[in-house]
Design a protein around this motif. Structure first.
Motif, PDB file in Angstrom:
ATOM      1  N   SER A 219     -12.617  -1.160  -4.482  1.00 60.84           N
ATOM      2  CA  SER A 219     -12.557  -0.029  -3.569  1.00 60.84           C
ATOM      3  C   SER A 219     -10.807   0.167  -3.520  1.00 60.84           C
ATOM      4  CB  SER A 219     -13.064  -0.136  -2.162  1.00 60.84           C
ATOM      5  OG  SER A 219     -12.355  -1.517  -1.646  1.00 60.84           O
ATOM      6  N   LYS A 220     -10.693   1.268  -2.681  1.00 58.92           N
ATOM      7  CA  LYS A 220      -9.026   1.678  -2.475  1.00 58.92           C
ATOM      8  C   LYS A 220      -8.604   0.872  -1.472  1.00 58.92           C
ATOM      9  CE  LYS A 220      -9.341   6.581  -3.102  1.00 58.92           C
ATOM     10  NZ  LYS A 220      -9.298   8.201  -2.333  1.00 58.92           N
ATOM     11  N   THR A 221      -9.477  -0.094  -0.409  1.00 55.83           N
ATOM     12  CA  THR A 221      -8.864  -1.147   0.445  1.00 55.83           C
ATOM     13  C   THR A 221      -9.071  -2.398  -0.140  1.00 55.83           C
ATOM     14  OG1 THR A 221     -11.131  -1.250   1.530  1.00 55.83           O
ATOM     15  CG2 THR A 221      -9.710   0.454   2.340  1.00 55.83           C
TER      16      THR A 221
ATOM     17  N   ASP B  73       0.228  -3.347  -1.932  1.00 59.93           N
ATOM     18  CA  ASP B  73      -0.409  -2.244  -2.287  1.00 59.93           C
ATOM     19  C   ASP B  73       0.584  -1.129  -2.897  1.00 59.93           C
ATOM     20  OD1 ASP B  73      -3.051  -0.528  -1.994  1.00 59.93           O
ATOM     21  OD2 ASP B  73      -1.599   0.709  -0.780  1.00 59.93           O
TER      22      ASP B  73
ATOM     23  N   ASN C  72      -2.712   2.763   9.171  1.00 59.36           N
ATOM     24  CA  ASN C  72      -3.861   3.038   8.568  1.00 59.36           C
ATOM     25  C   ASN C  72      -3.997   2.819   6.848  1.00 59.36           C
ATOM     26  OD1 ASN C  72      -5.871   5.380   7.158  1.00 59.36           O
ATOM     27  ND2 ASN C  72      -6.564   5.066   9.163  1.00 59.36           N
ATOM     28  N   MET C  73      -4.753   1.953   6.390  1.00 53.65           N
ATOM     29  CA  MET C  73      -4.821   1.813   4.984  1.00 53.65           C
ATOM     30  C   MET C  73      -6.182   2.299   4.450  1.00 53.65           C
ATOM     31  SD  MET C  73      -2.234  -0.163   4.609  1.00 53.65           S
ATOM     32  CE  MET C  73      -2.341  -1.193   2.928  1.00 53.65           C
ATOM     33  N   TYR C  74      -5.894   3.702   3.951  1.00 51.84           N
ATOM     34  CA  TYR C  74      -7.052   4.510   3.190  1.00 51.84           C
ATOM     35  C   TYR C  74      -8.310   4.399   4.257  1.00 51.84           C
ATOM     36  CZ  TYR C  74      -4.221   3.098  -0.834  1.00 51.84           C
ATOM     37  OH  TYR C  74      -3.136   2.835  -1.574  1.00 51.84           O
ATOM     38  N   GLY C  75      -7.731   4.824   5.226  1.00 49.22           N
ATOM     39  CA  GLY C  75      -9.072   4.942   6.297  1.00 49.22           C
ATOM     40  C   GLY C  75      -9.438   4.058   7.272  1.00 49.22           C
ATOM     41  N   ARG C  76      -8.769   2.767   6.940  1.00 51.14           N
ATOM     42  CA  ARG C  76      -9.090   1.368   7.734  1.00 51.14           C
ATOM     43  C   ARG C  76      -7.956   1.249   8.483  1.00 51.14           C
ATOM     44  NH1 ARG C  76     -12.009  -3.113   4.537  1.00 51.14           N
ATOM     45  NH2 ARG C  76     -11.925  -4.001   6.659  1.00 51.14           N
TER      46      ARG C  76
ATOM     47  N   HIS D  71      -1.131  -0.731  -6.489  1.00 48.40           N
ATOM     48  CA  HIS D  71      -2.398  -0.002  -6.124  1.00 48.40           C
ATOM     49  C   HIS D  71      -2.871   0.522  -7.382  1.00 48.40           C
ATOM     50  CE1 HIS D  71      -5.122   2.060  -3.616  1.00 48.40           C
ATOM     51  NE2 HIS D  71      -4.962   3.348  -4.571  1.00 48.40           N
TER      52      HIS D  71
END
Length: 717
Positions: free
Chosen positions: A425-427, A375, A337-341, A379
């Motif tokens: 975005s974070k992703t 990341d 899971n990478m920031y919700g995805r 990041h």
């Protein structure tokens, strides 16, 4: 001073004045007479004498391959017409007499149209009294033009026969559609470049038009050159016809594979030290199911590159020193899971790779491994990563001489006054690191991999080597360096080793070869369908393999891209296979094998010699250094044949002379057709041959008495 004698002088002046007045009146009167009474006559004379300046077009220059083969050239083409009013009654009566011969001749030249159809066509133009009647609707080449011009009436001068023509310069490619989008094309009958090198170097190829003054005197045009045209120069490209053909066939074969059913494909082959483009293939599937070069996808196709981008990501991290080749990364069970995805590896259904090293993450093309490495270290400052991508040259504008070429689009993070990212975005970083969130044409990707092969020196892709005129070099385009070093020496060596391991022990095995080492990287990316995203209907994929060969002494770099819909989809398995075929085909051209290597225990060194003219046989055997037992003298070149039989032995060929009387049918079994026919027909026997090879049967028995005119059928096997 004498006194002025007015009485004597004035009459003289008066007489002169009267004479001039009469002359002036005569001139004015003549002018008025010409303007009125003779107006029609002089108007007709003026119509016979006309001046006009006509533009004379130059010959367009040729486009040549790297070894001087013609890839595009201008040849004359002709449009043929008939003036039915020229030649008067004499031509008209001659045309009536010769019409059948003309129409039959046209039918022989253009079989698609019958002689009767040609007659109707010609009679229609004659009935209309047309002065511009097209004999054939299309333009024809010089050979056909000369055949038509040799027909009756057409072979007369334009003023007697009425046959005339318009000449055009047509652009032709001897190798057909090979490298069509790279070499370029022209717009139909217009002398206007459409695309490719034809368009980019149009001013050089076109030349300069000249001017000819034309005078029409009594219905005949006289051409008086004023400024002669300057023919265009030739350009010598870097394209290798053999490599181009090899790459095209390998790509089309894979695109047509039932497992692939590709929508489009690209292959680029680049010379490592110079940056010369040796081949550029752009194939698109057309409505009829065939693949053709419609668009130059290699320089204009902006798609997310996928996993071939991972090489650049890891190179930046190694070059910045944030990781080394011993670095370990946890990829879990194949889903992270990478920031919700959720990010997935290709083997996530089989439990993933767990903890792997940095080199291994590239070897198996782990999405999670590469994205976590980048990341974790960039990041908080993604702009440093993008700056690193630009530093290694992947984002460079190559300034290609191909219309429609587009530079890479790699987004740079931007912040507002409060320090918040505006376009990030974070992703974004996690997915950018594995080849998404960016758009890079294949030419930029192969240029980057070529720099790795070239010990860090990035070369600008070169399409044209030189400009020539009449065999002399006018201008030379030398190899151009974009970056002397794309990264540190240590980083470069590590990346070269990792890319070699991708092929030898990773997912790129199908791109490898048993004969030489290959280095490269696979790529399998989903293609976004615009507003529909990646999962709109059938999933579309971009399958890639980029690398170089031989890995230990790189000569060529290459990229293969295939676009397809649906599964199965494998960059290593599909694009890698094309890479393998291209690489092995190219390297096979460099092999230099000794003829001794072809010998084995089954080799036959004593040939099987046919019966017949033994002088001819021993002439060949002597020049090949093969022993024979001939005991006669004579020269094959001077005739005087000796007829007989030849038998192959272990170390030599035994020949035996056989004499047959002239009235006896000779035995020609075992002979070739030439010797058998000569022997029989020299005795008055007619022959017929069935099959090929050497005579196995003859219908007239050997040893029988010759009967003049009898037929002997020879069966060859």
């Amino acid at each position: 001073m004498s006194k002025f004698e007015r009485e004597k002088v004035m009459p003289r002046y008066f007489s002169i004045a009267v004479a001039l007045a009469i002359l002036g009146v005569a001139i004015i009167g003549k002018t008025l007479y010409i303007m009125t009474a003779e107006k029609e006559y002089w108007t007709e004379v003026a119509s016979r004498l006309k001046r006009d300046s006509v533009e004379v077009k130059p010959n367009r220059g040729n486009i040549l391959s790297c070894d001087g083969q013609l890839m595009a050239s201008s040849i004359p083409e002709f449009k043929m017409y008939m003036d039915f009013l020229a030649g008067g009654e004499q031509k008209d009566s001659l045309l009536t007499v010769k019409m059948d011969s003309i129409c039959m001749g046209l039918n022989a030249i253009f079989p698609s149209k019958s002689a009767e159809e040609f007659r109707k066509h010609m009679e229609e133009g004659r009935k209309r009294k047309s002065r511009h009647w097209a004999i054939w609707p299309k333009r024809v080449d010089y050979d056909i033009f000369t055949k038509v011009k040799s027909l009756p009436v057409f072979n007369l001068s334009i003023y007697k026969g009425g046959f005339y023509y318009d000449e055009f310069n047509a652009r032709r490619r001897p190798f057909g559609s090979l490298a069509k989008r790279t070499v370029g094309d022209m717009f139909g009958a217009k002398d206007t470049a459409r695309c490719g090198l034809e368009l980019s170097y149009d001013s050089i190829l076109r030349g300069t038009s000249g001017i000819t003054q034309r005078r029409k005197v009594f219905n005949k045009w006289l051409n008086i050159p004023v400024t002669p045209p300057t023919d265009g120069c030739d350009i010598v490209t870097t394209i290798d016809v053999g490599i181009q053909d090899l790459a095209e066939r390998a790509l089309i074969e894979e695109l047509k594979d039932p497992q692939v059913h590709g929508d489009a494909g690209v292959v680029i082959v680049m010379d490592v030290p110079t940056g010369d483009i040796k081949a550029m293939v752009n194939m698109t599937k057309c409505a009829d199911g065939e693949y053709r070069e419609i668009k130059n996808l290699a320089v204009s196709n902006l798609l997310e590159p996928g996993s071939v981008f991972k090489t650049a990501s890891i190179m930046v991290a190694l070059d910045d020193g944030v990781v080394d080749t011993t670095y370990k990364v946890d990829t879990g069970c194949g889903v992270w899971n990478m920031y919700g995805r959720d990010m997935k590896d290709h083997n996530w259904r089989r439990g993933g790779y767990q903890v792997i090293s940095l080199p291994r993450s590239l070897e198996v093309s782990s999405n999670i491994g590469v994205s976590r490495i980048i990341d974790d270290h960039y990041h908080s400052k993604p702009e440093k990563f993008v700056e690193g991508i630009r530093r290694i040259g992947l984002a460079s504008d190559l300034h290609l001489p191909i219309a429609g070429s587009t530079p890479p689009r790699i987004r740079m993070p931007k912040k507002n006054e409060r320090g918040q990212y505006l376009n990030w975005s974070k992703t974004a970083l996690a997915w950018m690191s594995i080849g998404y969130e960016t758009q890079i044409p294949p030419i930029s990707t192969v240029t980057f991999y070529n720099a790795i092969a070239n010990n860090g020196k990035m070369m600008r892709p070169r399409f044209v080597k030189k400009v020539m005129k009449n065999g002399e070099v006018i201008k030379e385009f030398k190899p151009e360096v974009i970056k002397d070093k794309i990264c540190k020496e240590k980083t470069l060596k590590e990346m070269q080793t990792i890319l070699e391991h991708v092929v030898s022990q990773g997912l790129g095995k199908k791109a490898g070869s048993k004969s030489f080492k290959v280095a490269g990287k696979t790529g399998t990316a989903q293609v976004s369908q615009g507003a529909g995203g990646y999962k709109s209907g059938v999933t579309h994929y971009l399958l890639s393999f980029a690398g170089f060969f031989p890995a230990d002494a790189p000569m060529y770099s290459c990229i293969v891209c295939i676009q397809k819909s649906g599964l199965p989809a494998s960059g290593g398995g599909m694009s890698g296979k094309v890479f393998h075929d291209v690489a092995e085909g190219i390297m096979a051209r460099h092999l230099k094998l000794s003829v001794e290597d072809a010998r084995d225990t089954a080799s036959v060194f004593i040939p099987d010699v046919k019966h017949g003219n033994l002088i001819a046989a021993t002439y060949v055997l002597d020049h090949l250094g093969i022993k024979n037992n001939s005991q006669w003298s004579g020269s094959y070149a001077n005739g005087n044949p000796i007829w007989g039989e030849a038998t192959r032995q272990a170390t030599q060929v035994e020949v035996k002379q056989v004499k047959t009387p002239r009235n006896i049918v000779p035995d020609v079994r075992g002979m070739g057709a030439r010797d058998a026919v000569y022997l029989l027909e020299s005795r008055g026997i007619k022959t017929a041959i069935h099959g090929c090879g050497k005579v196995s049967e003859q219908s007239v028995a050997p040893g029988s008495t010759v009967k003049l005119g009898q037929l002997c059928v020879l069966t060859m096997k």
